[in-house]
Design an enzyme around this catalytic site. Sequence first.
Site, PDB file in Angstrom:
ATOM      1  N   SER A 124       8.804  42.933  59.381  1.00  0.00           N
ATOM      2  CA  SER A 124       9.157  44.083  58.545  1.00  0.00           C
ATOM      3  C   SER A 124      10.581  43.945  58.027  1.00  0.00           C
ATOM      4  CB  SER A 124       9.041  45.367  59.380  1.00  0.00           C
ATOM      5  OG  SER A 124       9.614  46.464  58.695  1.00  0.00           O
ATOM      6  N   TYR A 149      10.886  50.554  67.305  1.00  0.00           N
ATOM      7  CA  TYR A 149       9.842  49.871  66.513  1.00  0.00           C
ATOM      8  C   TYR A 149      10.447  48.645  65.826  1.00  0.00           C
ATOM      9  CZ  TYR A 149       7.504  48.578  62.252  1.00  0.00           C
ATOM     10  OH  TYR A 149       6.975  47.837  61.231  1.00  0.00           O
ATOM     11  N   LYS A 153      10.094  44.269  66.408  1.00  0.00           N
ATOM     12  CA  LYS A 153       9.849  43.249  65.367  1.00  0.00           C
ATOM     13  C   LYS A 153      10.902  42.145  65.467  1.00  0.00           C
ATOM     14  CE  LYS A 153       6.285  45.084  63.226  1.00  0.00           C
ATOM     15  NZ  LYS A 153       4.944  44.476  63.309  1.00  0.00           N
TER      16      LYS A 153
HETATM   17  C1  WQD Z   1      10.293  55.984  52.079  1.00  0.00           C
HETATM   18  C2  WQD Z   1      11.244  56.949  51.403  1.00  0.00           C
HETATM   19  C3  WQD Z   1      12.222  58.596  52.866  1.00  0.00           C
HETATM   20  C4  WQD Z   1       8.543  60.760  53.752  1.00  0.00           C
HETATM   21  C5  WQD Z   1       9.276  52.760  56.952  1.00  0.00           C
HETATM   22  C6  WQD Z   1       9.552  51.854  58.124  1.00  0.00           C
HETATM   23  C7  WQD Z   1       9.230  50.428  57.750  1.00  0.00           C
HETATM   24  C8  WQD Z   1       7.816  50.352  57.255  1.00  0.00           C
HETATM   25  C9  WQD Z   1       7.620  51.276  56.064  1.00  0.00           C
HETATM   26  C10 WQD Z   1       6.279  49.808  59.013  1.00  0.00           C
HETATM   27  C11 WQD Z   1      12.485  57.228  52.259  1.00  0.00           C
HETATM   28  C12 WQD Z   1      11.327  59.243  51.798  1.00  0.00           C
HETATM   29  C13 WQD Z   1       9.431  59.821  53.231  1.00  0.00           C
HETATM   30  C14 WQD Z   1       8.657  62.118  53.376  1.00  0.00           C
HETATM   31  C15 WQD Z   1      10.523  61.561  51.981  1.00  0.00           C
HETATM   32  N1  WQD Z   1       6.895  50.720  58.264  1.00  0.00           N
HETATM   33  N2  WQD Z   1      10.400  60.230  52.367  1.00  0.00           N
HETATM   34  N3  WQD Z   1       9.653  62.474  52.497  1.00  0.00           N
HETATM   35  O1  WQD Z   1      11.428  54.651  55.844  1.00  0.00           O
HETATM   36  O2  WQD Z   1      11.405  53.052  53.843  1.00  0.00           O
HETATM   37  O3  WQD Z   1      10.139  52.457  55.894  1.00  0.00           O
HETATM   38  O4  WQD Z   1       7.947  52.613  56.529  1.00  0.00           O
HETATM   39  O5  WQD Z   1       6.349  48.613  58.938  1.00  0.00           O
HETATM   40  O6  WQD Z   1       9.377  49.612  58.893  1.00  0.00           O
HETATM   41  O7  WQD Z   1      10.934  51.914  58.434  1.00  0.00           O
HETATM   42  O8  WQD Z   1       9.319  54.302  54.459  1.00  0.00           O
HETATM   43  O9  WQD Z   1       7.656  55.862  53.535  1.00  0.00           O
HETATM   44  O10 WQD Z   1       8.945  56.558  55.623  1.00  0.00           O
HETATM   45  O11 WQD Z   1      10.092  56.479  53.413  1.00  0.00           O
HETATM   46  O12 WQD Z   1      11.423  61.915  51.198  1.00  0.00           O
HETATM   47  O13 WQD Z   1       7.884  63.030  53.821  1.00  0.00           O
HETATM   48  O14 WQD Z   1      10.589  58.211  51.229  1.00  0.00           O
HETATM   49  O15 WQD Z   1      13.404  59.348  53.041  1.00  0.00           O
HETATM   50  O16 WQD Z   1      13.598  57.344  51.400  1.00  0.00           O
HETATM   51  P1  WQD Z   1      10.700  53.672  54.995  1.00  0.00           P
HETATM   52  P2  WQD Z   1       8.932  55.840  54.306  1.00  0.00           P
END
Ligand code: WQD
Length: 335
Positions: A124, A149, A153
């Site tokens: 990741s 998590y 990785k």
């Molecule tokens: C994306 C953006 C949030 C939810 C994570 C893990 C990574 C991988 C992918 C597993 C961010 C914003 C999100 C919400 C929001 N997972 N958001 N409201 O954090 O980039 O990555 O998921 O492998 O390892 O770290 O992805 O989809 O959680 O967030 O505003 O209800 O959307 O702040 O900017 P992230 P995400």
Amino acid sequence: MKVLVTGGLGFIGSHTVVELLEKDYDVIVIDNLYNSELAVKDKIKQITGKEVKVYTDDLLDKQAVDKIFVENDIDEVIHFAGYKAVGESVRKPLMYYHNNLMSTINLLEVMKEHNVKKFVFSSSATIYGDPGNPKYVETMGRGKTTSPYGTTKCMIEQILEDLYVSDNEWSISLLRYFNPIGAHESGLIGEKPNGIPNNLMPYILKVASGELEILNIFGNDYNTPDGTCIRDYIHVVDLAKGHVCALDKLENSASGVYVYNLGSGKGYSVLEIVNTFERVNGVKVNHQIAPRRAGDLAEFFADPTKALNELKWKTEKTLEDMCRDSWNFMKKEIE
Ligand code: WQD
């Protein structure tokens, strides 16, 4: 070639199994159904017309894993299985370290005992930590991760590098995913998170379908054009194809450890995702600005050059495709 896919009924795993079957691989799946369902096996058959043998054992049961290698002449392994909820890992670190590390070590030990030494690992972009430059390149190395998590990785990447040093017969590919979203165009397989989603697209889908009331956008005061965070979203089918290319590379290269970013190289903000989703699907996504989420970085995206040069792979699908295919899957699920 016969490939064992761990977590092969999950979101990314099932899409990769489809692509493997379409490339005439013989696929075996082990999946303990912790975050998937057996019905996905039938959906894969509907899409490809091909059967896939599924073992519903747990990788923590080493005897069960050994039995799979005794019963099947496996050539190589793609390893997806593992817990992956960032927030949950902060609340339950021992559960994450035990499950993700011990299941991987069991698998590698059984592989070694059966002289199976081609291994593709689901890593990741989170392993980069906060390198200070939003454009991530493989030479940056692993940084300080912000969740157990992410740390699992990093640890598994380190385990694999050490394994190769101890035995140069291993061929290992570390695939660093950015933000996988979307679904197969058939709408038969896609992401079905249990409960309240952590990730953006699954949350958008539940708001658009009326299951959840409103999307909280975690902060609009970041140093980005519209103030919301920027991420490199990649269509899950493009990601799946990247795994087939990585396997092909291992089959046709000298042994070693190969590391690739699997991302589009383009970043989109949260608001761009919401607006594109609404425009492409003609649906409203109720949303409001909420406080920042701890641990979020303002912006990061892939430098995808190495995967293009060495795997002859790059993303082909657009953000519109990702939004359309995600919604198409959700609509079929709620029909
Ligand atoms: C994306 C953006 C949030 C939810 C994570 C893990 C990574 C991988 C992918 C597993 C961010 C914003 C999100 C919400 C929001 N997972 N958001 N409201 O954090 O980039 O990555 O998921 O492998 O390892 O770290 O992805 O989809 O959680 O967030 O505003 O209800 O959307 O702040 O900017 P992230 P995400």
